[in-house]
Design an enzyme around this catalytic site. Structure first.
Site, PDB file in Angstrom:
ATOM      1  N   ARG A 101     -36.588  11.862  28.199  1.00 11.81           N
ATOM      2  CA  ARG A 101     -37.694  10.936  28.005  1.00 11.81           C
ATOM      3  C   ARG A 101     -37.394  10.013  26.833  1.00 11.81           C
ATOM      4  O   ARG A 101     -36.449  10.190  26.082  1.00 11.81           O
ATOM      5  CB  ARG A 101     -39.006  11.695  27.744  1.00 11.81           C
ATOM      6  CG  ARG A 101     -39.644  12.322  28.983  1.00 11.81           C
ATOM      7  CD  ARG A 101     -41.158  12.221  28.921  1.00 11.81           C
ATOM      8  NE  ARG A 101     -41.579  10.838  28.750  1.00 11.81           N
ATOM      9  CZ  ARG A 101     -42.722  10.476  28.148  1.00 11.81           C
ATOM     10  NH1 ARG A 101     -43.525  11.388  27.640  1.00 11.81           N
ATOM     11  NH2 ARG A 101     -43.043   9.204  28.042  1.00 11.81           N
ATOM     12  N   GLU A 131     -38.058   4.787  32.131  1.00  2.88           N
ATOM     13  CA  GLU A 131     -38.385   6.037  32.815  1.00  2.88           C
ATOM     14  C   GLU A 131     -38.918   5.703  34.205  1.00  2.88           C
ATOM     15  O   GLU A 131     -39.832   4.885  34.341  1.00  2.88           O
ATOM     16  CB  GLU A 131     -39.457   6.805  32.036  1.00  2.88           C
ATOM     17  CG  GLU A 131     -39.066   7.195  30.624  1.00  2.88           C
ATOM     18  CD  GLU A 131     -40.219   7.788  29.843  1.00  2.88           C
ATOM     19  OE1 GLU A 131     -39.960   8.507  28.863  1.00  2.88           O
ATOM     20  OE2 GLU A 131     -41.394   7.524  30.205  1.00  2.88           O
ATOM     21  N   ARG A 191     -49.317   5.272  35.420  1.00  2.00           N
ATOM     22  CA  ARG A 191     -48.007   4.789  34.985  1.00  2.00           C
ATOM     23  C   ARG A 191     -47.146   4.514  36.225  1.00  2.00           C
ATOM     24  O   ARG A 191     -46.285   5.306  36.598  1.00  2.00           O
ATOM     25  CB  ARG A 191     -47.340   5.799  34.061  1.00  2.00           C
ATOM     26  CG  ARG A 191     -48.040   5.914  32.711  1.00  2.00           C
ATOM     27  CD  ARG A 191     -47.292   6.857  31.772  1.00  2.00           C
ATOM     28  NE  ARG A 191     -47.940   6.900  30.463  1.00  2.00           N
ATOM     29  CZ  ARG A 191     -47.503   7.600  29.426  1.00  2.00           C
ATOM     30  NH1 ARG A 191     -46.399   8.332  29.552  1.00  2.00           N
ATOM     31  NH2 ARG A 191     -48.155   7.590  28.287  1.00  2.00           N
ATOM     32  N   GLU A 232     -47.957   3.093  19.491  1.00  2.00           N
ATOM     33  CA  GLU A 232     -46.549   2.735  19.642  1.00  2.00           C
ATOM     34  C   GLU A 232     -46.381   1.233  19.810  1.00  2.00           C
ATOM     35  O   GLU A 232     -47.131   0.592  20.559  1.00  2.00           O
ATOM     36  CB  GLU A 232     -45.972   3.459  20.860  1.00  2.00           C
ATOM     37  CG  GLU A 232     -45.977   4.970  20.707  1.00  2.00           C
ATOM     38  CD  GLU A 232     -45.881   5.679  22.038  1.00  2.00           C
ATOM     39  OE1 GLU A 232     -45.290   6.766  22.082  1.00  2.00           O
ATOM     40  OE2 GLU A 232     -46.407   5.147  23.035  1.00  2.00           O
ATOM     41  N   TYR A 257     -42.168   4.674  29.932  1.00  2.00           N
ATOM     42  CA  TYR A 257     -41.646   3.995  28.750  1.00  2.00           C
ATOM     43  C   TYR A 257     -40.413   3.163  29.129  1.00  2.00           C
ATOM     44  O   TYR A 257     -39.660   3.514  30.040  1.00  2.00           O
ATOM     45  CB  TYR A 257     -41.239   5.015  27.691  1.00  2.00           C
ATOM     46  CG  TYR A 257     -42.370   5.650  26.926  1.00  2.00           C
ATOM     47  CD1 TYR A 257     -43.602   5.908  27.529  1.00  2.00           C
ATOM     48  CD2 TYR A 257     -42.206   6.028  25.596  1.00  2.00           C
ATOM     49  CE1 TYR A 257     -44.633   6.500  26.820  1.00  2.00           C
ATOM     50  CE2 TYR A 257     -43.233   6.635  24.879  1.00  2.00           C
ATOM     51  CZ  TYR A 257     -44.443   6.863  25.495  1.00  2.00           C
ATOM     52  OH  TYR A 257     -45.454   7.448  24.794  1.00  2.00           O
ATOM     53  N   ASP A 286     -44.123  16.953  24.722  1.00  2.00           N
ATOM     54  CA  ASP A 286     -43.537  16.443  23.484  1.00  2.00           C
ATOM     55  C   ASP A 286     -42.995  17.566  22.591  1.00  2.00           C
ATOM     56  O   ASP A 286     -41.955  17.411  21.937  1.00  2.00           O
ATOM     57  CB  ASP A 286     -44.582  15.645  22.694  1.00  2.00           C
ATOM     58  CG  ASP A 286     -44.909  14.311  23.332  1.00  2.00           C
ATOM     59  OD1 ASP A 286     -44.277  13.960  24.349  1.00  2.00           O
ATOM     60  OD2 ASP A 286     -45.805  13.614  22.830  1.00  2.00           O
ATOM     61  N   TYR A 320     -51.149   7.527  11.400  1.00  2.00           N
ATOM     62  CA  TYR A 320     -52.555   7.952  11.399  1.00  2.00           C
ATOM     63  C   TYR A 320     -53.019   8.081   9.956  1.00  2.00           C
ATOM     64  O   TYR A 320     -52.453   8.855   9.179  1.00  2.00           O
ATOM     65  CB  TYR A 320     -52.716   9.291  12.104  1.00  2.00           C
ATOM     66  CG  TYR A 320     -52.686   9.200  13.604  1.00  2.00           C
ATOM     67  CD1 TYR A 320     -53.862   9.055  14.340  1.00  2.00           C
ATOM     68  CD2 TYR A 320     -51.482   9.264  14.298  1.00  2.00           C
ATOM     69  CE1 TYR A 320     -53.844   8.966  15.723  1.00  2.00           C
ATOM     70  CE2 TYR A 320     -51.448   9.179  15.687  1.00  2.00           C
ATOM     71  CZ  TYR A 320     -52.627   9.035  16.391  1.00  2.00           C
ATOM     72  OH  TYR A 320     -52.607   8.945  17.764  1.00  2.00           O
ATOM     73  N   ARG A 334     -35.389  17.225  26.357  1.00  2.00           N
ATOM     74  CA  ARG A 334     -36.437  18.213  26.183  1.00  2.00           C
ATOM     75  C   ARG A 334     -36.251  19.363  27.178  1.00  2.00           C
ATOM     76  O   ARG A 334     -35.554  19.221  28.170  1.00  2.00           O
ATOM     77  CB  ARG A 334     -37.818  17.577  26.414  1.00  2.00           C
ATOM     78  CG  ARG A 334     -38.126  16.375  25.527  1.00  2.00           C
ATOM     79  CD  ARG A 334     -39.475  15.794  25.900  1.00  2.00           C
ATOM     80  NE  ARG A 334     -39.893  14.705  25.009  1.00  2.00           N
ATOM     81  CZ  ARG A 334     -41.078  14.106  25.076  1.00  2.00           C
ATOM     82  NH1 ARG A 334     -41.949  14.470  26.013  1.00  2.00           N
ATOM     83  NH2 ARG A 334     -41.374  13.142  24.231  1.00  2.00           N
ATOM     84  N   TYR A 381     -46.021   3.458  13.714  1.00  2.00           N
ATOM     85  CA  TYR A 381     -47.474   3.576  13.588  1.00  2.00           C
ATOM     86  C   TYR A 381     -47.777   4.826  12.787  1.00  2.00           C
ATOM     87  O   TYR A 381     -46.975   5.772  12.744  1.00  2.00           O
ATOM     88  CB  TYR A 381     -48.165   3.629  14.963  1.00  2.00           C
ATOM     89  CG  TYR A 381     -47.871   4.871  15.761  1.00  2.00           C
ATOM     90  CD1 TYR A 381     -48.721   5.978  15.712  1.00  2.00           C
ATOM     91  CD2 TYR A 381     -46.742   4.948  16.575  1.00  2.00           C
ATOM     92  CE1 TYR A 381     -48.456   7.129  16.446  1.00  2.00           C
ATOM     93  CE2 TYR A 381     -46.469   6.090  17.305  1.00  2.00           C
ATOM     94  CZ  TYR A 381     -47.330   7.174  17.249  1.00  2.00           C
ATOM     95  OH  TYR A 381     -47.049   8.303  17.969  1.00  2.00           O
ATOM     96  N   ARG A 403     -49.370  -0.443  21.841  1.00  2.00           N
ATOM     97  CA  ARG A 403     -50.151   0.387  22.760  1.00  2.00           C
ATOM     98  C   ARG A 403     -51.572   0.545  22.242  1.00  2.00           C
ATOM     99  O   ARG A 403     -51.806   0.576  21.024  1.00  2.00           O
ATOM    100  CB  ARG A 403     -49.475   1.758  22.888  1.00  2.00           C
ATOM    101  CG  ARG A 403     -50.228   2.797  23.695  1.00  2.00           C
ATOM    102  CD  ARG A 403     -49.403   4.068  23.793  1.00  2.00           C
ATOM    103  NE  ARG A 403     -50.142   5.147  24.434  1.00  2.00           N
ATOM    104  CZ  ARG A 403     -49.600   6.320  24.793  1.00  2.00           C
ATOM    105  NH1 ARG A 403     -48.308   6.524  24.564  1.00  2.00           N
ATOM    106  NH2 ARG A 403     -50.329   7.245  25.372  1.00  2.00           N
TER     107      ARG A 403
END
Length: 380
Positions: free
Chosen positions: A28, A354, A308, A224, A338, A53, A187, A48, A185, A244
């Site tokens: 990914r 992807e 998606r 993102e 993505y 994630d 938080y 992965r 980005y 995003r």
């Protein structure tokens, strides 16, 4: 019910699988760099165990050479074997979000990424306001054939005030003045902690990567992102951000003050956001055929409002005008996620994305296309 749609025009070149997922090995988060001197691509991704994630294990890469087919205008890429990027690793952490940026003066490829503590999710960090993510990079002088050790920038003082953060994913840029820009980005904590809000911004260096600092953040909730350098009226340069969101459309903003402040543009209704959001890629390129010194924008993103699916290519010849975006040219019907764009030369582009038949996580594939195909696809 099939997710396939009819494409009024498909790319002349076929899709080439770069990373193929299989059981307990899922790829990914694509990122793409093109070395115009060496005519060489470097594609990055996360390997992965599952699509989750938290199952990320390491960063991987493949190098590829651009080829022109005999007696044809078609282009293709000859890809070499997959290699783990073993240097992009910190013990006890998982490496994620590859974000390459190239410094032209020293001919140095920077690969930025984040290292997230094993067993810790982004949600855990957000809801507790406790950052467990590190900001790292490695460098290469030979287009990724060998790498330096890890450099850790987590000591930058702004990071201690964040609940968590991530770079890119996708490519960074170098401006005409030489500034290196890495999109990210973060938080920012608030009370109650579960209301932590993400804002896009960028990390930059004005000394060829010697020292780094952060720009101001966008004033609109945004996640993102990718950046591009474009020209406004009178040829003035500024940084464009496409991010995003969860608001039904992409967030666009411009920074005309060298990192001092972003101004959010009105919503671009044609740039729909997908469901709860999806990463997209943007780049600036010289008008083709050459007409002036202004830059145009190309953007890739799933074109459906809820799923998606159906990756679209969008064109904007007036970057300061969010209403100037074209309709999408669908270059990949069905599941797609993505993506990352690279400009080659003379109107040629490459897109790493992807995609799959049933799910977008089945593979990461690449296609090369020309601006004339974009024009035809959007109906110009």
């Amino acid at each position: 019910m099939s997710n396939k749609v009819s494409c009024p025009y498909k790319p002349a070149n076929s899709w080439e699988t770069v990373f193929l997922s299989k059981e307990k090995e899922v790829y990914r988060i694509p990122a793409l760099f093109y070395d115009s001197d060496k005519k060489l691509f470097v594609a990055f991704a996360e390997q992965r165990r599952t699509t989750n994630d938290a199952s990320a294990e390491m960063l991987v890469m493949r190098m590829g050479t651009l080829k022109m087919e005999a007696d044809s205008d078609k282009r293709s890429v000859e890809w070499l074997e997959l290699k783990p990027v073993k240097e992009a690793y910190v013990c006890g952490y998982r490496s994620m979000n590859p974000c390459p940026v190239y410094e032209k003066t020293t001919k140095t490829l920077f690969l930025f990424f984040i290292c997230v503590m094993e067993g810790v999710s982004e949600c855990w960090q957000r809801f507790r306001g406790r950052n467990r993510t590190r900001l790292c990079y490695i460098t290469s002088k030979d287009a990724g054939q060998s790498w330096s050790g890890v450099k850790d920038l987590t000591c930058l003082h702004e990071i201690k005030n964040w609940a968590t953060f991530a770079v890119g994913p996708g490519h960074g840029i170098q401006t005409e003045t030489g500034r290196l820009i890495v999109p990210l980005y973060a938080y920012t904590p608030c009370k109650p902690l579960y209301l932590n809000t993400p804002y896009a911004m960028y990390l930059y260096s004005d000394d060829n990567g010697g020292t780094w600092q952060f720009s101001s953040r966008l004033r609109t909730k945004s996640v993102e992102c990718e950046m591009a350098e474009v020209s406004g009226e009178a040829g003035l340069k500024f940084i464009y951000c496409n991010a995003r969101s969860e608001g039904g459309h992409r967030v666009e903003a411009v920074d005309k003050n060298n990192g001092a402040g972003f101004v959010t543009l009105p919503p671009a209704e044609k740039l729909v956001e997908t469901g709860k959001g999806c990463q997209g890629s943007v780049l600036s390129f010289p008008p083709y055929p050459s007409q002036n010194h202004n830059q145009w924008l190309l953007f890739t993103h799933p074109s459906d409002k809820s799923k998606r699916i159906n990756l679209g290519v969008y064109l904007n010849k007036s970057p300061t005008d969010p209403y100037a975006w074209s309709k999408p040219w669908i270059i990949s019907s069905g599941p797609s996620g993505y993506s990352d764009l690279a400009y080659i030369h003379d109107g040629w582009f490459a897109c790493l994305v992807e995609r799959g038949e049933q799910r977008e996580t089945e593979q990461i594939a690449c296609v090369v296309f020309h601006y004339d195909e974009v024009k035809r696809g959007i109906g110009e």
